[in-house]
Design a protein around this motif. Sequence first.
Motif, PDB file in Angstrom:
ATOM      1  N   LYS B  47       0.828  -1.215   0.000  1.00 58.93           N
ATOM      2  CA  LYS B  47       0.000   0.000   0.000  1.00 58.93           C
ATOM      3  C   LYS B  47       0.861   1.263   0.000  1.00 58.93           C
ATOM      4  CE  LYS B  47      -1.952  -1.220   3.863  1.00 58.93           C
ATOM      5  NZ  LYS B  47      -1.212  -2.466   4.119  1.00 58.93           N
ATOM      6  N   SER B  48       1.762   1.332   0.976  1.00 61.30           N
ATOM      7  CA  SER B  48       2.610   2.524   1.060  1.00 61.30           C
ATOM      8  C   SER B  48       3.496   2.651  -0.166  1.00 61.30           C
ATOM      9  CB  SER B  48       3.474   2.475   2.315  1.00 61.30           C
ATOM     10  OG  SER B  48       2.667   2.415   3.465  1.00 61.30           O
ATOM     11  N   THR B  49       3.936   1.515  -0.664  1.00 60.68           N
ATOM     12  CA  THR B  49       4.774   1.541  -1.859  1.00 60.68           C
ATOM     13  C   THR B  49       4.003   2.121  -3.036  1.00 60.68           C
ATOM     14  OG1 THR B  49       5.906  -0.421  -1.035  1.00 60.68           O
ATOM     15  CG2 THR B  49       6.211   0.112  -3.351  1.00 60.68           C
ATOM     16  N   HIS B  91       2.297  10.815   4.127  1.00 60.58           N
ATOM     17  CA  HIS B  91       2.905   9.495   4.086  1.00 60.58           C
ATOM     18  C   HIS B  91       2.903   8.861   5.461  1.00 60.58           C
ATOM     19  CE1 HIS B  91       4.081   9.397  -0.038  1.00 60.58           C
ATOM     20  NE2 HIS B  91       4.697  10.568   0.046  1.00 60.58           N
ATOM     21  N   GLN B  92       3.046   7.524   5.468  1.00 59.54           N
ATOM     22  CA  GLN B  92       3.067   6.799   6.736  1.00 59.54           C
ATOM     23  C   GLN B  92       4.257   7.246   7.585  1.00 59.54           C
ATOM     24  OE1 GLN B  92       2.990   2.584   6.105  1.00 59.54           O
ATOM     25  NE2 GLN B  92       2.248   2.134   8.149  1.00 59.54           N
ATOM     26  N   ASP B  93       5.374   7.529   6.926  1.00 64.28           N
ATOM     27  CA  ASP B  93       6.541   7.985   7.689  1.00 64.28           C
ATOM     28  C   ASP B  93       6.645   9.512   7.731  1.00 64.28           C
ATOM     29  OD1 ASP B  93       7.057   7.993   5.034  1.00 64.28           O
ATOM     30  OD2 ASP B  93       8.665   6.533   5.102  1.00 64.28           O
ATOM     31  N   PHE B 175      -4.043   9.850   2.327  1.00 68.35           N
ATOM     32  CA  PHE B 175      -3.684   9.626   3.722  1.00 68.35           C
ATOM     33  C   PHE B 175      -3.195   8.197   3.904  1.00 68.35           C
ATOM     34  CE2 PHE B 175      -7.201  12.712   3.895  1.00 68.35           C
ATOM     35  CZ  PHE B 175      -6.594  13.749   4.584  1.00 68.35           C
ATOM     36  N   ASP B 176      -1.948   8.020   4.365  1.00 70.26           N
ATOM     37  CA  ASP B 176      -1.472   6.661   4.640  1.00 70.26           C
ATOM     38  C   ASP B 176      -1.519   6.409   6.147  1.00 70.26           C
ATOM     39  OD1 ASP B 176      -0.352   4.168   4.609  1.00 70.26           O
ATOM     40  OD2 ASP B 176       1.391   4.702   3.408  1.00 70.26           O
ATOM     41  N   GLU B 177      -2.545   5.745   6.583  1.00 73.62           N
ATOM     42  CA  GLU B 177      -2.750   5.426   8.007  1.00 73.62           C
ATOM     43  C   GLU B 177      -2.685   6.657   8.899  1.00 73.62           C
ATOM     44  OE1 GLU B 177      -1.016   1.882   9.557  1.00 73.62           O
ATOM     45  OE2 GLU B 177      -0.702   1.050   7.551  1.00 73.62           O
ATOM     46  N   SER B 178      -3.419   7.690   8.505  1.00 79.25           N
ATOM     47  CA  SER B 178      -3.387   8.922   9.280  1.00 79.25           C
ATOM     48  C   SER B 178      -4.429   8.946  10.380  1.00 79.25           C
ATOM     49  CB  SER B 178      -3.625  10.124   8.374  1.00 79.25           C
ATOM     50  OG  SER B 178      -2.737  10.100   7.301  1.00 79.25           O
TER      51      SER B 178
HETATM   52 MG    MG Z   1       2.311   1.100   4.882  1.00 83.06          MG
END
Ligand code: MG
Lengths: 329, 512
Positions: B47-49, B91-93, B175-178
């Motif tokens: 997903k994040s990729t 991003h997640q990070d 939104f990545d896991e926000s």
């Molecule tokens: Mg991820």
Amino acid sequence: MSNSAVTEKRESVPWKVTRYALTRYSLVILWVVMLAVLVIAIPDGVNPLIALRAVLGQISPIIFLGLAVVITMAVGEFDLSFAAIFGFTAVAIPALNVLYGWPIWLAILTGFAMALVWGLINGLLIVKVGISSVVVTLGTASVAAGIGLLVSQETTVSGIDPLLGAIANTRFLELPLLFWYGIILVAIVAYIMSATPLGRSMLFVGSNPAVAKLAGISVTSVRIGAYLASAALCGFAGVMLSLSLGGFNPISAATNLMPTFAAVFLGTVAVIPGRFNPIGMAIAAYFLLTGVFGLQLLGFTGWVVQVFYGVALVVAVTVSHLLRKRIKT
Amino acid sequence: MTMVSTPRLEVKNLSVTFTGVTVLKNAHLKLMPGEIHALVGQNGSGKSTLIKLISGVYKADSGGEVYVDGKRIGTPVHTASLHEQGLAFVHQDLGLVPDLTVRENVRVGRHATFGFTGMINKKKDARATREAFDFLGVDIKPETKVADLVPSERVAVAIARALQERNLGSGVIVFDESSRAIPPDALEEFYGHIRLLASQGTSVLFVSHNLREVLKIADRVTVLRNGSVVEMGAPTSDLDEAGITRLVLGKDGELGDYVRSMPSEIREGGFTLTNVAGGRAFGLSNTIRRGEVVGYTGNVDSGFSSVGPLIAGVHPGGGEIYVDSKKIKRPKHSSLPMVRAGVAFIPQDRHYLGLATELTVQENVTLPHLRTKGKPWWTGLAWQRRETETVLAKYEVTPPDRKAAVSTFSGGNQQKVLMGKWLLEQPAVLILDDPTQAVDVGARSAVLRAARQAAVDGSAVVLCSAEVDDLAAICDRIHIMEGGIVVRTLQQPMTADDILAATYDIAKGSIT
Ligand SMILES: [Mg+2]
Ligand SMILES: Nc1ncnc2c1ncn2[C@@H]1O[C@H](COP(=O)(O)OP(=O)(O)OP(=O)(O)O)[C@@H](O)[C@H]1O
């Protein structure tokens, strides 16, 4: 995913070995190439064995200082005072012995103990008080160098009993004992760093002290211990060099700063790529010494040597940065 | 009509290979204008990729295509063109600079975009920053350094930065896991904002492991499994929780009530707190017996989030802590005595306190056990290999490569490594601070089961979490906090709704 995974598995054994060697030991290969080039390039021709012996047999503190720096760098510290601590011990011993007439054993003991004191001052001020390591070690470096000049009355003191030089200069398998001491210490430090819990603690303190602390590692002792161990190595080098040469020039210690840093950083591209490691450092140190030796044989003077070390340092840091980035992304 | 049928964002055939391993293959994605679209999948499914390929952080293998409003912007995607197209990413990070202030982090892109002559107008910037936070319902001072924020506040900063990139009625926000960082009591409001953005015509793409949330706010959902899209844009109206879980896992998920299915016997000894205080919590007195799982929860300002680090001895504080009736010293800057007494702490801040991400999985997992399992002069290799492989297998970490640096793993897989690191040896006390953050439905039950198992095996377990489902699944007893103290205690039997109601009631009660 499956496609490429399969291709990876199908990779043949010789290719795997080659790739392993290339990522970890390319510096060794480069070193051999450099030796070969030297042998060819030097007009009258030199015997490669003699060249090799000359390089390995140099009376130089670089390996010991390199180990000292590897240890502090590995735990995430930065030490600019190692060369000065080494110089202090190397100067204090002949000065106390010759100028002040102390018995040699007492001079050696005092010189070595003083190295530990400098290390302890570094450790306490940086770790316990929390002052920046650059500031503290720059300060200790200057103070140690200054007091060294004071004790030596600002001259090159020599005149230690030449017989004592045997402890470093005696040849074993055609190389001076000093070389073998270096090898033994590199092996010991490499073992500690890679195969003992202490080494693992150092790794984590250097990489993420908060994690280390949560795992029950005493971060403070590891950091102070690193400064002490580093100072002990510098002291040892000081003892050996002063005995080997029978005296020491207080000005010359600082010239070791660049070569040592170059060796330490260049060492991070070898053996354990991306990490400060003793064996990589030792390979790098002899790689650099070979280069300088070659330059001298080719008739180049001082300025080239400085440029050479500077280039090696920056190239090493660039390469290891790229290596790390590849590991991360 | 033709306008509407042009997708806002369309991705075709996107693949990427990292060091010989194809992480994403031929991914497709289609977002219509004004749509709320969820991207779900297990940890490490890509997903994040996928998001980082769209945002140009990673470079895709050749052949992929990315379109915005029918216009081809890649591949390769240039970050500059994203700005123009109104694409914004959380991003997640996160991508924040810890040494700069919140204001500087939020506004940094803006300066670059407008490029007016003259100096930065700090006051105006601060006002804009505060407006963005008001919109989110969080209270963060613009001049705080990002390094000084707690993890959830950092996410809010990243969201605020992305939100001001939006253009009314166009663009895409990703939104990545926000939502995990939005305080539970502000979640409804956050959903409201997302719906508002969408109703104005902006498209929203979000990644979440909370499948209930996905069903609640997303119009459609795309599912990734092992780097491949297995379901593209399925309408959520056709799905229920079990259905979407099946899509994610490829099999039925288990709905856990581990208190019942894993009965635990109370033993001698345990973890005793007497008047422990620190951070936003005070007056904590409790005895968690071995074999018991006890939860701490509350709303954001209740102080429950201070409890984990405080009782684990990571944050300094007053009061007394006993392990098996033995008083533990708590020197100010060291949690050493706590660790030595057998207190294992799984921190919320994975990157700062949990794992050394540049080092390998094996090095991380074995670290706390070197003293007991290794010898002072030899770490030993066989046990390290064996135990690490057990952890990788038990928590289904993908890829199961013990020599890889932790940073190359997906967020959820890193969390599993962190759990494994502490549960490899039976701790006397296990303290978990929001342990299911970032883990997928499958791994979530693995993590909760492992925590419950630790109690069954004789540890005293403390779970600090705002996730009512987690609490209900494994806790024998739950303490609800308000204003820094425990105001109510729930005992089994209880449901997630009971916990929610108890927390919410008290929050409401405090207003009157
Ligand atoms: Mg991820
Ligand atoms: N820089 C990298 N180098 C090597 N592998 C990577 C890198 N980044 C990601 N991967 C791998 O790619 C896969 C997908 O990772 P990704 O972060 O996209 O997962 P995800 O679906 O976001 O998972 P999560 O829900 O845990 O965040 C994982 O197996 C991961 O290990």
